[in-house]
Write an enzyme that holds these catalytic residues in place. Sequence first.
Site, PDB file in Angstrom:
ATOM      1  N   LYS A   1      38.730  55.295  47.710  1.00  0.00           N
ATOM      2  CA  LYS A   1      39.508  54.802  46.576  1.00  0.00           C
ATOM      3  C   LYS A   1      39.042  55.536  45.331  1.00  0.00           C
ATOM      4  CE  LYS A   1      40.302  50.626  43.798  1.00  0.00           C
ATOM      5  NZ  LYS A   1      39.999  49.166  43.683  1.00  0.00           N
TER       6      LYS A   1
ATOM      7  N   ASP B   1      42.817  38.434  42.903  1.00  0.00           N
ATOM      8  CA  ASP B   1      43.985  39.288  43.166  1.00  0.00           C
ATOM      9  C   ASP B   1      44.311  39.293  44.660  1.00  0.00           C
ATOM     10  OD1 ASP B   1      46.096  40.913  42.440  1.00  0.00           O
ATOM     11  OD2 ASP B   1      44.950  42.762  42.571  1.00  0.00           O
TER      12      ASP B   1
END
Length: 294
Positions: free
Chosen positions: A11, A118
């Site tokens: 990422k 989230d």
Amino acid sequence: MLENGEAIAVKRLSKTYMYEKEFLREVECLIKVKHKNVVRFIGYCVDSQGRADSYNGKFVMADVLQRLLCFEYLPHGALDQYITDASTGLDWRKRYKIINGVCEGLHYLHQNRIIHLDLKPQNILLDDNMLPKIADFGLARCFNEKQSRAFTTKIWGTVGYLAPEFSNREVTYRFDLYSLGVIIIEILTGKRGYEDVENILESWSYRLDKSERDIQLEQVRVCAEIGIECIESNPAKRPVSVQHIITRLDETRSMDSSIEAAVTRSSRPQVMLAPGTWRPPTTLHLGAFLYPSF
């Protein structure tokens, strides 16, 4: 790809100068967690490189930060790719396994005083065996031992999964429960929002195997009730904790296991002896252990 041949997912944070706090927060959370239902964190890298560029008509040299996070690679991608209604897609066993796994992963995070903030299908990844793993801790918060709530100036997240209390800037463990409820309803129906339990049961009744229909319909019912309770606008009306949810799921799972055990026993070959037939005493089988051959 690592030296041992293991594939990894990387990422890369864009505009890293804007996300210093988010990067540190995510690394802090990832270092703390190790659970089968949380994506495995392998490591991180921070690198600074000089870069020549034009700025306001002038030629300048600047240091550019590169921030990378490395995780295990999960080939089946994210859960959102498998969200469908009851008539197509994953069968009930796989969906039930995913619901259980997400709950266990979230419970582990809460035990370690981490609020995800989230939680959504895009942040739930699936491995080769469709085992769910919670990912992306960029917005997560870590509480201290005595902390159960916090107030913040900004709450980022995804509309549709954010708990209503985000407007008050209040963060508690039940914030994640709302997101969990939305996900459970999605897994059951293929869409977000409130659904009537009986309608959900009817949609599944035509697809379940006749031999396991009753127990699986009960599992669907329990999951639907949990999902609806979790999306209550009033946090106080949501389940007390993820542990409470897991306890309810375990009851239906144990019923399923009992049925499987009974089927296994009934499928074993039965040896019928004629009346008067001599059967050797079972204690003779111990001879191999009591008197080993040399």
